[in-house]
Scaffold this active site. Structure first.
Site, PDB file in Angstrom:
ATOM      1  N   CYS A 179       0.839  -1.275   0.042  1.00  0.00           N
ATOM      2  CA  CYS A 179      -0.009  -0.033  -0.089  1.00  0.00           C
ATOM      3  C   CYS A 179       0.839   1.168   0.062  1.00  0.00           C
ATOM      4  O   CYS A 179       0.091   2.469   0.135  1.00  0.00           O
ATOM      5  CB  CYS A 179      -0.797   0.043   1.265  1.00  0.00           C
ATOM      6  SG  CYS A 179      -0.214   0.068   2.689  1.00  0.00           S
TER       7      CYS A 179
ATOM      8  N   CYS B  46       7.827   3.076  11.002  1.00  0.00           N
ATOM      9  CA  CYS B  46       9.143   2.819  11.736  1.00  0.00           C
ATOM     10  C   CYS B  46       9.230   1.280  11.711  1.00  0.00           C
ATOM     11  O   CYS B  46       8.463   0.588  11.921  1.00  0.00           O
ATOM     12  CB  CYS B  46       9.304   3.677  12.799  1.00  0.00           C
ATOM     13  SG  CYS B  46       8.121   3.003  14.352  1.00  0.00           S
TER      14      CYS B  46
ATOM     15  N   HIS C 189       6.097   0.123  14.181  1.00  0.00           N
ATOM     16  CA  HIS C 189       4.916   0.335  13.742  1.00  0.00           C
ATOM     17  C   HIS C 189       4.594  -0.415  12.357  1.00  0.00           C
ATOM     18  O   HIS C 189       3.554  -0.517  12.039  1.00  0.00           O
ATOM     19  CB  HIS C 189       4.476   1.913  13.554  1.00  0.00           C
ATOM     20  CG  HIS C 189       4.184   2.448  14.906  1.00  0.00           C
ATOM     21  ND1 HIS C 189       4.919   3.649  15.293  1.00  0.00           N
ATOM     22  CD2 HIS C 189       3.226   2.490  15.555  1.00  0.00           C
ATOM     23  CE1 HIS C 189       4.482   4.061  16.678  1.00  0.00           C
ATOM     24  NE2 HIS C 189       3.511   3.296  16.640  1.00  0.00           N
TER      25      HIS C 189
ATOM     26  N   HIS D 179       1.386  -2.525  11.283  1.00  0.00           N
ATOM     27  CA  HIS D 179       0.660  -2.269  10.191  1.00  0.00           C
ATOM     28  C   HIS D 179       0.586  -3.614   9.508  1.00  0.00           C
ATOM     29  O   HIS D 179      -0.684  -3.822   9.047  1.00  0.00           O
ATOM     30  CB  HIS D 179       1.515  -1.375   9.376  1.00  0.00           C
ATOM     31  CG  HIS D 179       1.040  -1.347   7.819  1.00  0.00           C
ATOM     32  ND1 HIS D 179      -0.251  -0.407   7.545  1.00  0.00           N
ATOM     33  CD2 HIS D 179       1.474  -1.786   6.570  1.00  0.00           C
ATOM     34  CE1 HIS D 179      -0.282  -0.826   6.248  1.00  0.00           C
ATOM     35  NE2 HIS D 179       0.583  -1.523   5.804  1.00  0.00           N
TER      36      HIS D 179
ATOM     37  N   CYS E 188      27.530  -5.677  11.919  1.00  0.00           N
ATOM     38  CA  CYS E 188      28.839  -4.807  12.226  1.00  0.00           C
ATOM     39  C   CYS E 188      30.005  -5.563  12.385  1.00  0.00           C
ATOM     40  O   CYS E 188      31.178  -4.945  12.005  1.00  0.00           O
ATOM     41  CB  CYS E 188      28.279  -4.244  13.664  1.00  0.00           C
ATOM     42  SG  CYS E 188      27.999  -5.617  14.936  1.00  0.00           S
TER      43      CYS E 188
ATOM     44  N   HIS F 286      28.391  -5.372  20.010  1.00  0.00           N
ATOM     45  CA  HIS F 286      28.532  -4.597  18.893  1.00  0.00           C
ATOM     46  C   HIS F 286      29.998  -4.666  18.575  1.00  0.00           C
ATOM     47  O   HIS F 286      30.899  -4.599  19.440  1.00  0.00           O
ATOM     48  CB  HIS F 286      28.158  -3.162  19.096  1.00  0.00           C
ATOM     49  CG  HIS F 286      28.044  -2.192  18.009  1.00  0.00           C
ATOM     50  ND1 HIS F 286      27.532  -2.650  16.822  1.00  0.00           N
ATOM     51  CD2 HIS F 286      28.570  -1.257  17.650  1.00  0.00           C
ATOM     52  CE1 HIS F 286      27.435  -1.713  15.842  1.00  0.00           C
ATOM     53  NE2 HIS F 286      28.340  -0.730  16.752  1.00  0.00           N
TER      54      HIS F 286
END
Length: 490
Positions: free
Chosen positions: A14, A19, A26, A30, A138, A441
């Protein structure tokens, strides 16, 4: 929904933008909301196959299916995913060009960087390019940035002739591999070359190594997926596969032949791992002598082993020390780790040596000597150790020199080496931040044209020698110091 500009994901069904899951999630919500109407009526098997809500990361252009909960590398028959990528890329190039110029101007004008970047009275721009994180990549970025700052190694690849994998209308465009292209179009050397060429150009703030990562997935199954990996393990696989591909050549051109024509690399290079010499063995290759002595009959056994890096234990007496400024004991140094590696050691009961004279396994001692030093000495500190149930990290600070690491005392025949041939200067450091190998990391520090940079994925910052020296190193890259002109005559 949350007005965040971090990690934007566009729904390819769509076109709405949300985010990612590491911001407020979100995009995933969605997808979940879109599935609710589908649960009210039965779906046929054909309909069920169609309902895969696919979205795209607007930063790296990677495609993700929430239903499969995995990244997707193939395209539609009409190449629609590629068209979306090209459209997004055009938007990025046009809409953010002015923003990039503004940011670069601010960077150049900042008081700290202007001072650090002042060369011969004039201020130069920060030309370093970061590498986008494609999802816990990383470990790969830190190794790539380190290798890109080893000039002799990097220049060899950048000077290789480009191999065009596509023809016709698609030639010259940004490459995005798909499964339909098959294995024949995959070249680790070519994608590695492209990535190195993209760094230090200063033309972009960050480069997305997606094509290289796709090839890594193809030829190194261990690194498929988006979980955290060991940077040292990746470096070894990368160098081994580059070495193998360079031997075989690509597109009919043998890269080993190119190496032999380069006299500076081929000269006095005796270290060959798995066949003919390549730039990998010419630069990183050294030779160890492994001496084993039977404690019962005194028989000595000698074996020569080629190496691309040395894995050093952090001595047990230092493993509980966590900070540099220790009040309760000496600081562990790189020399302590090298001494532990080369010192005479009695093998324990689980490592009994098969003595050919005694015709059975006997107690014995082992000692390593370095028979031939490499042009680039790669030292890996063993920070991860298996215990009964998990893999622990040794967080000890290890002091290391920036210049003048002297390896002469570890050589088998030190008298045959020149006055400066055993001295090494630091080129790059890979650091692991965090407590476990499957988490944390990776970042890298590297020297480029006399200045030190900190590479943290897409972010590159200038730093100083004091900051580098405080790092808890995981992998150290030392470059052989070139003898001064006329030194041999003296």
């Amino acid at each position: 929904v949350c007005r965040s500009n971090k990690s934007p994901w566009v729904c390819l069904t769509c076109s709405s933008v949300h985010c990612g899951r590491y911001v407020n999630g979100h995009a995933k919500k969605h997808y979940e909301d879109a599935q609710i109407p589908m649960t009210n009526h039965k779906k046929t098997e054909k309909q069920e196959k169609v309902q895969h809500t696919v979205c795209m990361d607007c930063s790296s252009y990677s495609t993700y299916c929430y239903r499969c909960d995995d990244f997707v590398v193939n395209d539609t028959k009409l190449g629609l995913v590629q068209k979306v990528r090209e459209h997004l890329q055009n938007l990025e190039n046009s809409a953010f060009t002015s923003d990039r110029h503004r940011k670069r101007k601010l960077l150049e004008n900042s008081s700290l960087n202007s001072k650090l970047l002042k060369v011969n009275g004039s201020t130069t721009a920060l030309c370093a390019t970061g590498l986008r994180n494609l999802g816990n990549t990383c470990f790969m970025n830190a190794i790539l940035q380190s290798l890109s700052n080893i000039q002799q190694f990097c220049c060899y690849f950048k000077e290789l002739p480009a191999v065009e994998l596509r023809n016709g209308k698609t030639a010259g465009r940004r490459t995005y591999h798909t499964r339909s292209q098959g294995d024949n179009n995959v070249s680790l050397v070519e994608e590695f070359r492209k990535t190195l060429c993209a760094l230090w150009q200063g033309s972009q703030t960050a480069f997305s190594p997606e094509s290289l990562f796709y090839v890594v997935w193809k030829i190194m199954p261990n690194f498929r997926g988006y979980q955290q990996q060991d940077a040292h393990e990746f470096m070894r696989y990368l160098l081994d596969h580059l070495h193998l591909e360079l031997q075989g050549g690509f597109n009919g051109v043998s890269r080993a032949v190119i190496l032999q024509e380069n006299s500076s690399l081929a000269a006095s290079n005796k270290c060959c791992i798995n066949g003919a010499s390549t730039v990998v063995t010419a630069i990183f290759g050294g030779i160890l002598q492994n001496e084993v002595n039977c404690l019962i009959c005194g028989t000595e056994s000698r074996k020569f082993d080629p190496f691309l890096d040395l894995s050093l234990d952090i001595p047990s007496q230092f493993r509980n020390k966590r900070t540099k400024n220790q009040e309760n004991g000496p600081v562990c140094t790189l020399r302590d780790c090298l001494r532990s590696f080369t010192d005479l050691e009695e093998l324990d009961e689980t490592e009994l040596y098969m003595c050919h004279k005694c015709k059975k396994k006997q107690k014995s001692t082992k000692k390593f000597w370095i028979q031939k030093l490499p042009k680039v000495l790669c030292l890996h500190l063993k920070r991860f150790h298996w215990t009964a149930y998990l893999r622990n990290k040794v967080d000890t600070y290890v002091e290391f020199p920036l210049r003048g690491l002297d390896m002469k005392c570890y050589l088998l025949e030190p008298e045959n080496s020149g006055p400066e041939s055993c001295l090494y200067d630091l080129a790059a450091v890979v650091v692991h931040h965090g407590s476990g190998v499957g988490s944390g990391h990776y970042t890298a520090y590297a020297a480029h044209e006399g200045r030190w940079f900190h590479f943290n994925d897409s972010t590159v910052t200038l730093t100083d020698e004091e900051t580098v020296l405080k790092a808890k190193a995981y992998i150290l890259f030392y470059v052989e110091r070139q003898p001064r002109p006329g030194a041999e005559k003296l």
